[in-house]
Write an enzyme that holds these catalytic residues in place. Sequence first.
Site, PDB file in Angstrom:
ATOM      1  CB  CYS A  27      64.519  51.249  34.788  1.00 17.19           C
ATOM      2  SG  CYS A  27      65.228  52.020  33.336  1.00 17.19           S
ATOM      3  N   GLY A  55      62.027  45.168  33.371  1.00 21.18           N
ATOM      4  CA  GLY A  55      63.091  45.292  32.387  1.00 21.18           C
ATOM      5  C   GLY A  55      63.775  43.960  32.186  1.00 21.18           C
ATOM      6  CG  ASN A 130      61.733  53.242  37.191  1.00 18.61           C
ATOM      7  OD1 ASN A 130      60.816  53.211  37.990  1.00 18.61           O
ATOM      8  ND2 ASN A 130      61.548  53.035  35.914  1.00 18.61           N
ATOM      9  N   GLY A 131      62.789  55.685  34.971  1.00 14.07           N
ATOM     10  CA  GLY A 131      61.976  56.790  34.480  1.00 14.07           C
ATOM     11  C   GLY A 131      62.644  57.497  33.321  1.00 14.07           C
ATOM     12  CE1 TYR A 270      51.014  44.674  30.115  1.00 17.18           C
ATOM     13  CE2 TYR A 270      52.923  46.081  30.437  1.00 17.18           C
ATOM     14  CZ  TYR A 270      52.339  44.964  29.882  1.00 17.18           C
ATOM     15  OH  TYR A 270      53.094  44.125  29.094  1.00 17.18           O
TER      16      TYR A 270
END
Length: 501
Positions: A27, A55, A130-131, A270
Amino acid sequence: MRHHIAEPVVHREHQREPGDDQLRLECGVCGVWGAPDNEASSIVALGLHALQHRGQEACGIASVHEERFYTERHQGLVGDAFGNAELGARLPGQSAIGHTRYSTAGGSFLRNIQPMFADLDQGGIAIAHNGNLTNFKYLHAQLVQEGAIFQSTSDSEAILHLIARSRKAKIVDRFIDALSRIEGGYALVAQTRLKLIGARDPLGIRPLVLGKIGEAWVLASETCALDTIGATFVRDVEHGEVVVIDDEGLTSIKPFPARPARPCLFEYVYFARPDSVVNGLPVYEVRKEMGRRLAREHVVEADVVVPVPDSGVPAALGYAQESGLPYEMGIIRSHYLGRTFIQPSQGARQKGVRMKHSPNRAALEGKRVVLIDDSIVRGTTSLKLVRAVRAAGAKEVHLRSASPQILFPDFYGIDMPERSQLMAATHTMEEMRAVLEVDSLGFLSIDGLYGAMGAGARDQANPQFTDHYFTGDYPTRLLDREIEEGGRDVRGRQLSLLVTA
């Protein structure tokens, strides 16, 4: 007509295509408060476009105008969903939050797309997350037993239920009360009629930044979103901090005991866009330093350094600069193959890597090649690339990973295979070298990675970063995992029976 099979209520809803070797972060979030009339949703859409790398399968925006909430949620890319001039009319208001998410086949249900909305006794609230929560199944079972009705399989909905059930009087206190019950790595943006709220987990595993565009406040997962919308970076939201923005300005609340921060290393390896600055560190420079340290740790006689684009490019530049070897674009990446491209057969799937990454024979033929990638997960993509480079005439291929060996799965928002499917966890170094058909193989050491972060050697007693995928040292309790390993099923027998066409 195509139908999705009904999925059980599980925390990990992802199903990978055979041979899928790409790590994904689930996300990105963005929020704006105090924008000019009816411009908030357009600003959020631009921010989400900058966060598209976090995402790419679904997105949504919720706005507030004259105490009324407006929301749209779509499958697909941000530009396709929110790329027209009518957005301000469809989602009016001076404040808005948005979300872009990743999920594989089996998880892209409209009901799972955020922001999620609930109407409470104090008014509506929308939330984007997010997570991952590592105690979601436990909370879900508790809430269902107490009579909660879930409309999705997302852990974000559990946060809404916790807010709704809190006995606190004020909405901000209810929000903090909910945070006190969740565990894991997260960054949250929430919106009420009168406030924009941002929060970051107590260890700062997932990133969240604060900015301003004119007099408007902005919250976003990365600084690249601020750059895209023309906002000025103010600061990172601190680990364990809750920021509340309203017409009176910004209020910072730190409701939990202070703990040392442990940001996620994979943001630097990344996930983050290379032009972002995460926790004060420019991602591009960190990745170049990873490459320089990799060159010092794994020297090899070769003719050319070649990155696996796009994520391997900064590390390959650093490797080439440190080693003195020429840097060449020996692999060309196509940017026009969407994730929705359907490969109808196993044979077509195996050709997919050649469609996405094509070897450049002019740069490879007759050369001893150092091939630089950001990481090696299952090794399937690496093997295909090695074979393609050899087919283009390379005499030798020396594979180098700009991160340490991935040995353990993640539970904080990275879609990562179980340990039995991680190549480094199931093979020795020599076995990996043989399987990958390379002349030599090397990984950046964990201290080399920490050094590239400017942190010195890893503190074994109190690690400076979240690095469990390399070390097995998980920074929080994994309650759901512990219960499952103890032989108990926290979900009971309940399944999600809604089938989405």
